[in-house]
Design an enzyme around this catalytic site. Structure first.
Site, PDB file in Angstrom:
ATOM      1  N   ASP A  58      44.353  43.345  30.570  1.00 14.25           N
ATOM      2  CA  ASP A  58      45.055  42.048  30.714  1.00 14.25           C
ATOM      3  C   ASP A  58      45.147  41.267  29.170  1.00 14.25           C
ATOM      4  OD1 ASP A  58      46.141  39.609  31.605  1.00 14.25           O
ATOM      5  OD2 ASP A  58      45.353  40.406  33.533  1.00 14.25           O
ATOM      6  N   HIS A 114      51.342  40.506  30.698  1.00 11.14           N
ATOM      7  CA  HIS A 114      49.727  40.472  30.491  1.00 11.14           C
ATOM      8  C   HIS A 114      49.411  41.559  29.505  1.00 11.14           C
ATOM      9  CE1 HIS A 114      48.661  37.308  33.624  1.00 11.14           C
ATOM     10  NE2 HIS A 114      49.711  37.858  34.193  1.00 11.14           N
ATOM     11  N   GLU A 160      54.211  37.926  36.793  1.00  8.05           N
ATOM     12  CA  GLU A 160      54.030  36.687  35.734  1.00  8.05           C
ATOM     13  C   GLU A 160      54.616  37.519  34.270  1.00  8.05           C
ATOM     14  OE1 GLU A 160      50.481  34.092  37.289  1.00  8.05           O
ATOM     15  OE2 GLU A 160      50.085  35.656  36.370  1.00  8.05           O
TER      16      GLU A 160
HETATM   17  C1  ACM Z   1      48.144  37.627  40.019  1.00  9.75           C
HETATM   18  O1  ACM Z   1      47.376  36.865  40.594  1.00  9.75           O
HETATM   19  N1  ACM Z   1      48.732  37.098  38.899  1.00  9.75           N
HETATM   20  C2  ACM Z   1      48.698  38.793  40.690  1.00  9.75           C
END
Ligand code: ACM
Ligand code: ZN
Length: 766
Positions: free
Chosen positions: A190, A260, A324
Site C-alpha cells: 500500500d 495505493h 480508490e
Molecule cells: C478499501 O477498503 N479501500 C477496499
C-alpha cells in the site's frame, strides 16, 4: 472481566472403583454451530483420557498432529476407546465432515482432509477450555454432520499500514483456523509500506518498506516519532503459505494497483506520471499519486511483480486491488494521454477515457494472472469499466458491487463496510475504545449479513463465492490490538460463512459465545468483551413523556443500573423490567456474572422543551440509517461524531422534514439541531433550514425563520455541527423543521456528482 465461570459445561462426579473422578461433559454446540447434532443419550458416552490413541492414515498425519495437540493437558484416567480420523466421506461438499461418537470410539470422517480438519476443530471446541485437575472429558454419544455454506470464507489483514511479524501472522492464521475460515487475504502493499520481497525490484523493500513516522490521528496536526518498517522475504512468505496450508487455509496475496502505490513509486519514481520524487506516504487516505499506465515500464513492472508473487502463492486467486485510484494526474500526463489515444479510448456511457485506462490496467493484470491458470480478484471499483469475465468482484463499498458484478456474470465476494469492516468501532461507546477509523460494526451487525442478496436471481446467487472481514491497520499498531478488533467478531463471521440462513439465530449464538471466549482465554488471545455487556435499547413514550430503557444481556448475567452517573456495583438496582426515565441523568448499566463485572454502558439524557414530543417525518430516512425512526430526533440522547451509532438519522437526496407535536403549547424563540459531518463518507453539512410553527387555534403552519448556509469547504473532515435558528418568541403547538441537504457532493469531493448524505440528530428548542 474473565468469563471462564460462564462455561456451560456440565461437570459430573462419578464413582470409578473407589476413586471419585470428575468429568466435564463436552458440548457440540460450538461456533460455528454444526449443521446437525443428533445425540443418543441411551448409549454410553465416549470417555476421553490422556492415553487416547489417535488412529489415522499417513495421508491424515497433519490432522492427527492437530488432534493430539488439542487433547486437553492434565486429563486423568483411561479413555474408553480411540479417536479415528478418515477422509472417505461421500459428500458433494468437499469440506463436509461427519463425527460419530460412542463408548468405543470417536470417528471423524471428512470428505477430504480439509473436512477432517474441520471435524477436529469442532471436537476441539466441544471440549471445555479449562479443566479441573483429575478430570476426564465425557463426549456424549451421537452424530454430528456438518459442511460450510460458502466455499470462500475469508479474512483480510493489512500488514502495510503497520507491520506484523511472522509469528504474529502465524497467530492470526491460528485464530482464523479456530473459526473454520479457509482464506487469508494478505494485503501486502500500500502507499505506506511495501512488505513482500520482489527479487527483480529490490528497492521495493529496501526503500518502500520503511517510513520514518506517521501522521497523528486521521489528519494530524503533526507526526508521531515511530518509524514503521519490515517486510517478508519470499522464503518467509512461503513459510506462511505452508503454515496456512497445514490448517487448510489458502493465502491470497494482494498487490494493490494502480492506486495505493506510493511506496513502490518512492522506490522507483519512474513508475509514476511525474517521475517524482515520491515518499512512502506518512498520512492516511487516498493519494493522488498512482502508477502511470502510459509508460511501458510500468506495465512491465506490474507483470514482473505479479509473476514473482504467483511463484510464491499457489492459491488459484491473486488480488490485484483496484480501489480508490484518483485519475487527476492521468488527465495531465502526456504518457497516459498517449496511451489513451493509442487504445482509442473515448468517453463512453459517461465513463471517462481515464476511467477506461484503469480498465486497461485491470485487464492487463487479469491476463497476467490468467496465464498462470489463476483468476484475479479486484475491489468493486474495477466494475467501473469493461473488465474480463473471469475477474472476481470484491464488493466493499456496500453490496452494490456484488449486485452489479453478478448481474454482469462475475463471481463476487461480499465484504461490505456495513458489516465486514473490523477496523470500525464495535460498540457505540466509542469514547472508551481505542481510536478507530469510525463506523460501527457490532458482533450482531456482522452476524446479520446475508451474502446472497434478496434482489439477486438464483443464477446471481450462485456466483456469490462467500464473504470476508477486512482489517485495515492505519490505527492498529500492535498485534494485541489486532486480536481485539478481530475477536469475537470473527465468531459471528464464521456463522455467516458456515450456517444456512434458516439456522442462524443471534440469541442462540449468544449462548455459545462464553465457550469460545473461554477458548480465547486459553489461547491467550486478546478479545473484546462488549457482547457480555448490557445491550440497551431506548424508545420514546410520548404519551408518558418518558424514555423507556430496555436491557438485555447474555444468559446467566444480571443487569444492574444507576441513574446518577456512578458505575453500578453488585448492590445497585437490579434491572428486571423496562424503566421509564423522564429527567436529565447519566444512565449506566453493567452486567454481573458470578461476581465478575462487565464494562459499564453509559448514556446521557438531556430533557428539553421538545424531548419526548411526538415526532413524524414527511420522508423516511435511508433504510440503512433509519434506526429507531423519527422519534430519535427528540429522544434526549445526542449522537457523537460516529454516524453509525444508531443515534443519527441519515438522508440522501431528500430533506429531513420533521414535524414535532408538543404535548402542550410552549413559547419558543430558538430551534437548534446537529448535523454529523464525515466528509470522506459523503456526509457533509446542510445548506439551509426552514422552521414553521402552528400556533394554538390555528392548523396552518407559518414560517418562523429560514437560513441558508454556504457550501461546506473541504477542511472540515469530521465534526458535529450545531445549527441554531432564532426567531421572535412564539407560542407553538406544532413545529415543522425542514433541514435541506447538500444535494450533490461539492467539486472538491472525491465522489463529486454523487448525492451527499445528511445526518441529523437531536432537534431541540428554547
Ligand atoms: C478499501 O477498503 N479501500 C477496499
Ligand atoms: Zn501517466
Amino acid at each position: 472481566m474473565k468469563l471462564k465461570h460462564a462455561l456451560f459445561t456440565a461437570v459430573a462426579f462419578l464413582a470409578a472403583g473407589s476413586v471419585s473422578q470428575a468429568r466435564s461433559v463436552a458440548s457440540y454446540r460450538t461456533i460455528p454451530l454444526p449443521h446437525s447434532i443428533t445425540l443418543t443419550p441411551e448409549v454410553s458416552p465416549f470417555i476421553l483420557g490422556a492415553d487416547v490413541e489417535i488412529d489415522a492414515p499417513e495421508s491424515l498425519a497433519n490432522e492427527a498432529r492437530f488432534m493430539r495437540e488439542y487433547i486437553p493437558a492434565g486429563l486423568k484416567g483411561k479413555s474408553s476407546g480411540k479417536i479415528t480420523l478418515r477422509s472417505d466421506l461421500v459428500d458433494i461438499n468437499p469440506e463436509a465432515y461427519m463425527i460419530t461418537l460412542g463408548p468405543d470410539g470417536v470417528t471423524v470422517n471428512g470428505a477430504s482432509p480439509a473436512g477432517t480438519f474441520y471435524g477436529v476443530q469442532t471436537l476441539r471446541k466441544s471440549m471445555p477450555a479449562e479443566l479441573d485437575a483429575d478430570c476426564q472429558v465425557e463426549l456424549p454419544a451421537g452424530q454430528i454432520i456438518d459442511r460450510p455454506r460458502f466455499a470462500y470464507r475469508g479474512t483480510h489483514f493489512d500488514v502495510s499500514r503497520h507491520f506484523f511479524t511472522l509469528d504474529e501472522v502465524k497467530t492470526f492464521i491460528d485464530m482464523i483456523a479456530l473459526h473454520g475460515i479457509n482464506t487469508f487475504h494478505w494485503h501486502l502493499t500500500d502507499d505506506q509500506g511495501w512488505r513482500i520481497e520482489i527479487k527483480k525490484y529490490p528497492r521495493l523493500t529496501e526503500v518502500g518498506s520503511y517510513r520514518p513516522n506517521s501522521i497523528i490521528g486521521r489528519t494530524g496536526p503533526g507526526y508521531d516519532n515511530t518509524p514503521v518498517s519490515g517486510f517478508y522475504t519470499q522464503d518467509e512468505a512461503r513459510e506462511i503459505v505452508k503454515y496456512a496450508a497445514d490448517r487448510h487455509i489458502q493465502v491470497i496475496p494482494e498487490i494493490d494497483l494502480p492506486g495505493h502505490m506510493m511506496a513502490a513509486m518512492a522506490s522507483y519514481p519512474e513508475l509514476g506520471c511525474t517521475g517524482g520524487p515520491y515518499e512512502v506516504w506518512r498520512a492516511w487516505g487516498v493519494n493522488d499519486g498512482v502508477l502511470c499506465p502510459g509508460k511501458d515500464g510500468t506495465m512491465q513492472f506490474i507483470a514482473d511483480v505479479l509473476n514473482e508473487v504467483m511463484d510464491i502463492f499457489p492459491a488459484p486467486y491473486i488480488h490485484i486491488g483496484g480501489d480508490e485510484c484518483p485519475k487527476v494526474l492521468w488527465t495531465k500526463c502526456p504518457h497516459c494521454q498517449a496511451r489513451i489515444k493509442e487504445l482509442g479510448l473515448v468517453e463512453k456511457n459517461g465513463v471517462s477515457p481515464e476511467s477506461q485506462l484503469q480498465g486497461y490496467v485491470t485487464s492487463f493484470a487479469c491476463n497476467v494472472v490468467r496465464e498462470h491458470g489463476k483468476s484475479a480478484i479486484g475491489w468493486d471499483e474495477i466494475l467501473e469499466c469493461e473488465i474480463p469475465q473471469d475477474a472476481i468482484i470484491m464488493s466493499w463499498r456496500g453490496v452494490e458491487g456484488a449486485t452489479e458484478g453478478t448481474k454482469r456474470g462475475h463471481r463476487a465476494i461480499l465484504t461490505p463496510t456495513s458489516h465486514c469492516y473490523f477496523d470500525f468501532y464495535q460498540t457505540k461507546d466509542t469514547a472508551n475504545e481505542p481510536y478507530a477509523i469510525g463506523g460501527l460494526t457490532t458482533v450482531e451487525r456482522v452476524y446479520s449479513l446475508e451474502p446472497c442478496l434478496p434482489t439477486m436471481t438464483s443464477e446471481e446467487k450462485a456466483l456469490v463465492m462467500g464473504c470476508q472481514a477486512n482489517l485495515w491497520t492505519e490505527y492498529i499498531p500492535t498485534f494485541s490490538h489486532v486480536q481485539y478488533m478481530e475477536l469475537p467478531r470473527l465468531a459471528a463471521l464464521s456463522e455467516v460463512q458456515w450456517l444456512d440462513p434458516d439456522k442462524k439465530n443471534f440469541e442462540d449464538f449468544k449462548t455459545r459465545i462464553p465457550a469460545i471466549m473461554a477458548m480465547y482465554d486459553k489461547m491467550g488471545y486478546n478479545y473484546a468483551k462488549h457482547i457480555a455487556d448490557v445491550d440497551v435499547r431506548y424508545d420514546v413514550d410520548s404519551d408518558r413523556g418518558a424514555l423507556v430503557m430496555t436491557c438485555s444481556a447474555l444468559p446467566g448475567y444480571d443487569i444492574r443500573y444507576t441513574l446518577d452517573g456512578t458505575n453500578p456495583t453488585a448492590e445497585s438496582t437490579l434491572y428486571t423490567e423496562p424503566v421509564a426515565i423522564d429527567k436529565d441523568c447519566v444512565i449506566k448499566t453493567t452486567t454481573f456474572n458470578k461476581g465478575i463485572e462487565g464494562h459499564p454502558v453509559c448514556d446521557t439524557l438531556a430533557v428539553g422543551l421538545l424531548t419526548f414530543a411526538k415526532c413524524t417525518l414527511a420522508v423516511e430516512p435511508d433504510a440503512g440509517y433509519a434506526f429507531n425512526g423519527a422519534q430519535q430526533l427528540v429522544d434526549g440522547l445526542s449522537g457523537s461524531c460516529n454516524y453509525r451509532t444508531g443515534r443519527w438519522l441519515g438522508f440522501s437526496g431528500r430533506n429531513c422534514d420533521a414535524t414535532i407535536e408538543l404535548s402542550q403549547p410552549k413559547t419558543l424563540s430558538e430551534v437548534s439541531f446537529n448535523v454529523d459531518v464525515f466528509s470522506c463518507d459523503g456526509l457533509v453539512d446542510c445548506r439551509g433550514v426552514e422552521v414553521y410553527a402552528q400556533t394554538p387555534g390555528s392548523d396552518k403552519f407559518e414560517l418562523l425563520a429560514s437560513e441558508e448556509y454556504p457550501e461546506m469547504d473541504r477542511s472540515k473532515e469530521f465534526d458535529v455541527v450545531n445549527h441554531v435558528v432564532k426567531f421572535k418568541p412564539t407560542e407553538v403547538k406544532k413545529l415543522r423543521v425542514v433541514i435541506k441537504p447538500q444535494w450533490v457532493l461539492p467539486e472538491w469531493h472525491l465522489l463529486t456528482g454523487c448525492l451527499g448524505f445528511l445526518f441529523v440528530d437531536e432537534i431541540s428548542a428554547k
